[in-house]
Enzyme design. Structure first.
Site, PDB file in Angstrom:
ATOM      1  N   THR A   1      61.774  31.503  74.121  1.00 14.71           N
ATOM      2  CA  THR A   1      60.616  32.179  73.191  1.00 14.71           C
ATOM      3  C   THR A   1      59.636  32.578  73.943  1.00 14.71           C
ATOM      4  O   THR A   1      58.892  33.339  73.116  1.00 14.71           O
ATOM      5  CB  THR A   1      60.375  31.334  71.809  1.00 14.71           C
ATOM      6  OG1 THR A   1      59.917  29.986  72.637  1.00 14.71           O
ATOM      7  CG2 THR A   1      61.493  31.193  71.167  1.00 14.71           C
TER       8      THR A   1
ATOM      9  N   SER B   1      56.364  26.476  90.507  1.00 13.30           N
ATOM     10  CA  SER B   1      55.017  27.217  89.982  1.00 13.30           C
ATOM     11  C   SER B   1      54.357  27.272  91.566  1.00 13.30           C
ATOM     12  O   SER B   1      54.254  26.244  92.306  1.00 13.30           O
ATOM     13  CB  SER B   1      54.369  26.884  89.113  1.00 13.30           C
ATOM     14  OG  SER B   1      53.149  27.254  89.132  1.00 13.30           O
TER      15      SER B   1
ATOM     16  N   GLU C   1      51.139  27.048  91.151  1.00 15.38           N
ATOM     17  CA  GLU C   1      50.268  25.754  90.984  1.00 15.38           C
ATOM     18  C   GLU C   1      50.340  24.729  91.734  1.00 15.38           C
ATOM     19  O   GLU C   1      49.569  23.911  91.960  1.00 15.38           O
ATOM     20  CB  GLU C   1      50.102  25.576  89.284  1.00 15.38           C
ATOM     21  CG  GLU C   1      49.238  24.753  89.038  1.00 15.38           C
ATOM     22  CD  GLU C   1      47.741  25.395  88.920  1.00 15.38           C
ATOM     23  OE1 GLU C   1      47.605  26.444  88.873  1.00 15.38           O
ATOM     24  OE2 GLU C   1      46.856  24.214  88.709  1.00 15.38           O
TER      25      GLU C   1
ATOM     26  N   TYR D   1      49.324  19.555  85.078  1.00  8.46           N
ATOM     27  CA  TYR D   1      50.552  20.773  85.153  1.00  8.46           C
ATOM     28  C   TYR D   1      51.201  20.835  86.632  1.00  8.46           C
ATOM     29  O   TYR D   1      52.459  20.723  86.775  1.00  8.46           O
ATOM     30  CB  TYR D   1      49.975  22.015  84.479  1.00  8.46           C
ATOM     31  CG  TYR D   1      51.022  23.151  84.888  1.00  8.46           C
ATOM     32  CD1 TYR D   1      52.233  23.384  83.941  1.00  8.46           C
ATOM     33  CD2 TYR D   1      50.931  23.810  85.908  1.00  8.46           C
ATOM     34  CE1 TYR D   1      53.008  24.423  84.229  1.00  8.46           C
ATOM     35  CE2 TYR D   1      51.603  25.156  85.944  1.00  8.46           C
ATOM     36  CZ  TYR D   1      52.828  25.199  85.219  1.00  8.46           C
ATOM     37  OH  TYR D   1      53.798  26.304  85.277  1.00  8.46           O
TER      38      TYR D   1
HETATM   39  P1  NAP Z   1      55.389  30.133  78.316  1.00  9.09           P
HETATM   40  O1  NAP Z   1      55.114  31.500  77.621  1.00  9.09           O
HETATM   41  O2  NAP Z   1      54.281  29.396  78.096  1.00  9.09           O
HETATM   42  O3  NAP Z   1      56.708  29.879  77.627  1.00  9.09           O
HETATM   43  C1  NAP Z   1      57.021  28.324  77.761  1.00  9.09           C
HETATM   44  C2  NAP Z   1      58.424  27.861  76.807  1.00  9.09           C
HETATM   45  O4  NAP Z   1      58.715  26.684  76.858  1.00  9.09           O
HETATM   46  C3  NAP Z   1      58.291  28.591  75.524  1.00  9.09           C
HETATM   47  O5  NAP Z   1      59.350  29.020  74.840  1.00  9.09           O
HETATM   48  C4  NAP Z   1      57.739  27.221  74.725  1.00  9.09           C
HETATM   49  O6  NAP Z   1      58.429  27.207  73.468  1.00  9.09           O
HETATM   50  C5  NAP Z   1      58.895  26.461  75.464  1.00  9.09           C
HETATM   51  N1  NAP Z   1      58.706  24.786  75.511  1.00  9.09           N
HETATM   52  C6  NAP Z   1      57.479  24.366  75.676  1.00  9.09           C
HETATM   53  N2  NAP Z   1      57.620  22.801  75.745  1.00  9.09           N
HETATM   54  C7  NAP Z   1      58.890  22.752  75.263  1.00  9.09           C
HETATM   55  C8  NAP Z   1      59.761  21.538  74.908  1.00  9.09           C
HETATM   56  N3  NAP Z   1      59.266  20.229  74.901  1.00  9.09           N
HETATM   57  N4  NAP Z   1      61.148  21.739  74.775  1.00  9.09           N
HETATM   58  C9  NAP Z   1      61.573  23.093  74.500  1.00  9.09           C
HETATM   59  N5  NAP Z   1      60.916  24.382  75.112  1.00  9.09           N
HETATM   60  C10 NAP Z   1      59.577  24.099  75.168  1.00  9.09           C
HETATM   61  O7  NAP Z   1      55.713  30.301  79.842  1.00  9.09           O
HETATM   62  P2  NAP Z   1      55.973  31.602  80.747  1.00  9.09           P
HETATM   63  O8  NAP Z   1      54.800  32.194  81.212  1.00  9.09           O
HETATM   64  O9  NAP Z   1      57.090  32.288  80.037  1.00  9.09           O
HETATM   65  O10 NAP Z   1      56.611  30.651  82.052  1.00  9.09           O
HETATM   66  C11 NAP Z   1      57.980  30.340  82.120  1.00  9.09           C
HETATM   67  C12 NAP Z   1      58.332  28.831  83.024  1.00  9.09           C
HETATM   68  O11 NAP Z   1      57.919  29.554  84.230  1.00  9.09           O
HETATM   69  C13 NAP Z   1      57.358  27.901  82.536  1.00  9.09           C
HETATM   70  O12 NAP Z   1      57.961  26.690  83.041  1.00  9.09           O
HETATM   71  C14 NAP Z   1      56.016  27.957  83.452  1.00  9.09           C
HETATM   72  O13 NAP Z   1      55.549  26.689  83.710  1.00  9.09           O
HETATM   73  C15 NAP Z   1      56.768  28.586  84.724  1.00  9.09           C
HETATM   74  N6  NAP Z   1      56.060  29.758  85.556  1.00  9.09           N
HETATM   75  C16 NAP Z   1      55.094  30.425  84.902  1.00  9.09           C
HETATM   76  C17 NAP Z   1      54.459  31.303  85.656  1.00  9.09           C
HETATM   77  C18 NAP Z   1      53.592  32.526  85.084  1.00  9.09           C
HETATM   78  O14 NAP Z   1      52.692  32.964  85.790  1.00  9.09           O
HETATM   79  N7  NAP Z   1      53.975  32.931  83.762  1.00  9.09           N
HETATM   80  C19 NAP Z   1      54.207  31.190  86.985  1.00  9.09           C
HETATM   81  C20 NAP Z   1      54.873  29.953  87.789  1.00  9.09           C
HETATM   82  C21 NAP Z   1      55.807  29.236  86.913  1.00  9.09           C
HETATM   83  P3  NAP Z   1      57.362  27.838  72.097  1.00  9.09           P
HETATM   84  O15 NAP Z   1      57.344  29.056  72.138  1.00  9.09           O
HETATM   85  O16 NAP Z   1      57.904  26.724  70.982  1.00  9.09           O
HETATM   86  O17 NAP Z   1      56.118  26.974  72.570  1.00  9.09           O
HETATM   87  N1  GDD Z   2      43.014  30.805  80.636  1.00 12.24           N
HETATM   88  C1  GDD Z   2      41.967  31.299  81.045  1.00 12.24           C
HETATM   89  N2  GDD Z   2      40.802  31.418  80.153  1.00 12.24           N
HETATM   90  N3  GDD Z   2      41.603  31.104  82.445  1.00 12.24           N
HETATM   91  C2  GDD Z   2      40.378  31.522  82.757  1.00 12.24           C
HETATM   92  C3  GDD Z   2      39.269  31.980  81.906  1.00 12.24           C
HETATM   93  C4  GDD Z   2      39.473  31.906  80.411  1.00 12.24           C
HETATM   94  O1  GDD Z   2      38.800  32.120  79.701  1.00 12.24           O
HETATM   95  N4  GDD Z   2      38.052  32.438  82.612  1.00 12.24           N
HETATM   96  C5  GDD Z   2      38.583  32.015  83.772  1.00 12.24           C
HETATM   97  N5  GDD Z   2      39.693  31.773  84.023  1.00 12.24           N
HETATM   98  C6  GDD Z   2      40.452  31.451  85.352  1.00 12.24           C
HETATM   99  C7  GDD Z   2      41.100  30.196  85.502  1.00 12.24           C
HETATM  100  O2  GDD Z   2      39.899  29.038  85.784  1.00 12.24           O
HETATM  101  C8  GDD Z   2      41.946  30.386  86.612  1.00 12.24           C
HETATM  102  O3  GDD Z   2      41.396  30.062  87.690  1.00 12.24           O
HETATM  103  C9  GDD Z   2      42.408  31.668  86.265  1.00 12.24           C
HETATM  104  O4  GDD Z   2      41.374  32.390  85.695  1.00 12.24           O
HETATM  105  C10 GDD Z   2      43.837  32.090  85.880  1.00 12.24           C
HETATM  106  O5  GDD Z   2      43.906  31.208  84.744  1.00 12.24           O
HETATM  107  P1  GDD Z   2      45.420  31.288  83.829  1.00 12.24           P
HETATM  108  O6  GDD Z   2      45.657  32.755  83.450  1.00 12.24           O
HETATM  109  O7  GDD Z   2      45.107  30.279  82.699  1.00 12.24           O
HETATM  110  O8  GDD Z   2      46.587  31.008  84.685  1.00 12.24           O
HETATM  111  P2  GDD Z   2      46.735  29.795  85.873  1.00 12.24           P
HETATM  112  O9  GDD Z   2      46.695  30.351  87.154  1.00 12.24           O
HETATM  113  O10 GDD Z   2      45.866  28.687  85.749  1.00 12.24           O
HETATM  114  O11 GDD Z   2      48.170  29.397  85.731  1.00 12.24           O
HETATM  115  C11 GDD Z   2      49.249  30.417  85.276  1.00 12.24           C
HETATM  116  O12 GDD Z   2      49.748  30.535  86.476  1.00 12.24           O
HETATM  117  C12 GDD Z   2      50.366  29.243  87.028  1.00 12.24           C
HETATM  118  C13 GDD Z   2      51.143  30.079  88.574  1.00 12.24           C
HETATM  119  O13 GDD Z   2      50.330  29.833  89.410  1.00 12.24           O
HETATM  120  C14 GDD Z   2      50.369  29.687  84.219  1.00 12.24           C
HETATM  121  O14 GDD Z   2      51.049  30.850  83.899  1.00 12.24           O
HETATM  122  C15 GDD Z   2      50.993  28.735  84.833  1.00 12.24           C
HETATM  123  O15 GDD Z   2      51.969  28.239  83.992  1.00 12.24           O
HETATM  124  C16 GDD Z   2      51.701  29.068  86.201  1.00 12.24           C
HETATM  125  O16 GDD Z   2      52.407  28.088  86.798  1.00 12.24           O
END
Ligand code: NAP
Ligand code: GDD
Length: 346
Positions: free
Chosen positions: A12, A132, A134, A155
């Site tokens: 989702t 990630s 991160e 995280y």
């Molecule tokens: P997202 O939009 O936050 O989606 C997270 C998904 O995990 C949602 O479907 C959520 O369900 C589900 N979930 C959370 N807790 C759960 C639990 N306890 N049991 C089962 N399902 C659960 O994240 P995304 O951006 O698609 O990222 C996908 C994956 O890649 C994540 O593991 C994230 O940490 C990782 N990642 C993301 C990025 C990025 O930039 N997007 C980068 C590196 C790694 P609900 O819809 O019910 O909340």
């Molecule tokens: N969310 C958020 N909201 N971030 C902010 C804001 C705000 O109002 N203002 C500044 N930021 C800055 C955060 O401090 C961070 O440095 C940057 O924007 C990006 O924040 P996010 O978009 O929340 O992403 P993230 O980099 O912390 O984490 C995402 O990327 C990771 C991969 O490096 C997430 O998708 C993680 O799940 C993923 O693993």
């Protein structure tokens, strides 16, 4: 080749929805795990939904939660997947400081529950772990597969655990288990509390006269932002190799949060300085300052390369918000370019 079956946790979410589209388009039968909630959470995959009674249905959803080991093992047994994509996580870095234990339970231990389910059921499936950038945290850029991990959030720490348990099951039990170390990737389907979507939404709303001010935290952090629809293709490619391995996926470019804000606001003809204000609630107790990925291994081995870079991404996300706000009057706003693999919406 007979049709393959995939199980996606986190279907989702942003990535889950794009991956489900990709796999259905490739002819897979796709099963997704969905958490029970008091409202529907399937908005991002609504267009893929088919009545499960239809003979040609290829998307099936099951209630489940990564904190429930018996359910996870039961679903693996029932679905008998060829490929498992573990995308589920408490994925918000700021929230992980507020909910460190839940984050660890889902994001770290949830991965072990899946791997242990695969091991004990003896399924010959391939496993993808959503690792990630991160995890690199304080390690200076450019970051690649051999860069030291120095996570800066609960995280990030949970993701380091999940990375190593994935490698451990590969080395200890010979599982085909890989880590995709993905740098930030965004889209119009991004959760609205991540900075890119928050900014794109605000730029469009301010342009439409619905809002005047946008509150943000640290504008100096730098990220390597790519387009999520392209990144799921790299996930799939990782599971098609002869040998399991780990890969960085990134654009190799770096922009600050302020750069992203400037791009979105300029895209709709606004000066961001007239609207953006600081709010310390969006600061983190520890910050990741600079992420830039070196994805040369993914290019060489997987043949994967990004085409959408950050400035274009900011434009397409802002356009998507404008179209949403303007409804039928938004026909003149450019449509989001669909990646080659996506299905026409049903
Ligand atoms: P997202 O939009 O936050 O989606 C997270 C998904 O995990 C949602 O479907 C959520 O369900 C589900 N979930 C959370 N807790 C759960 C639990 N306890 N049991 C089962 N399902 C659960 O994240 P995304 O951006 O698609 O990222 C996908 C994956 O890649 C994540 O593991 C994230 O940490 C990782 N990642 C993301 C990025 C990025 O930039 N997007 C980068 C590196 C790694 P609900 O819809 O019910 O909340
Ligand atoms: N969310 C958020 N909201 N971030 C902010 C804001 C705000 O109002 N203002 C500044 N930021 C800055 C955060 O401090 C961070 O440095 C940057 O924007 C990006 O924040 P996010 O978009 O929340 O992403 P993230 O980099 O912390 O984490 C995402 O990327 C990771 C991969 O490096 C997430 O998708 C993680 O799940 C993923 O693993």
């Amino acid at each position: 080749m007979t049709a393959r079956t995939a199980l996606i946790t986190g279907i989702t979410g942003q990535d889950g929805s794009y991956l489900a589209e990709l796999l259905v388009a490739k002819g897979y039968t796709v099963h997704g795990i969905v958490r029970r909630a008091s409202t529907f959470t399937t908005g991002r995959i609504e267009h893929l939904y088919q009545d499960p009674h239809d003979a040609d249905t290829r998307l099936f959803l099951h209630y489940g939660d990564l904190t429930d080991a018996s359910r996870v093992a039961g679903l693996l047994e029932r679905v008998q997947p060829d490929e498992v994509y573990n995308l589920a996580a408490q994925s918000h870095v700021r929230v992980s400081f507020d909910e460190p234990l839940f984050t660890a339970d889902t994001t770290a231990l949830g991965t072990t529950r899946l791997l242990e389910g695969i091991r004990t059921t003896g399924l010959p499936c391939r496993f993808y772990q959503a690792s990630s950038s991160e995890m690199f945290g304080a390690s200076p850029p450019p970051q690649h597969e051999r860069t030291e991990f120095h996570p800066r959030s609960p995280y990030g720490v949970a993701k380091v655990y999940a990375y190593w348990i994935t490698r451990n099951y590969r080395e200890a039990y010979g599982l085909y288990a890989v880590n995709g170390i993905l740098f930030n990737h965004e889209s119009p389907r991004r959760g609205p509390t991540f900075v890119t979507r928050k900014v794109a939404m605000a730029a469009a709303r301010i342009k439409a006269g619905l809002q005047d001010t946008l509150y943000l935290g640290n504008l100096e952090a730098r990220r390597d932002w790519g387009y999520a629809a392209e990144y799921v293709d790299a996930m799939w490619r990782m599971l098609q190799q002869d040998e399991p391995d780990d890969y960085v996926v990134a654009t190799g470019t770096s922009y600050s949060v302020q750069d992203f804000v400037e791009h979105c606001f300029a895209h709709v003809g606004l000066d961001w300085r007239d609207h953006v204000r600081f709010d310390e609630r969006y600061l983190r107790p520890a910050e990741v300052d600079d992420l830039v990925g070196d994805a040369s291994k993914a290019a060489r081995v997987l043949g994967w390369q990004p085409t959408v870079l950050t400035p274009e991404l900011a434009g397409l996300m802002t356009d998507a918000e404008l179209r949403q706000l303007l409804g039928s009057d938004g026909a003149a706003v450019p449509a989001v370019p669909a990646p080659a693999h996506t299905l026409a919406p049903r």
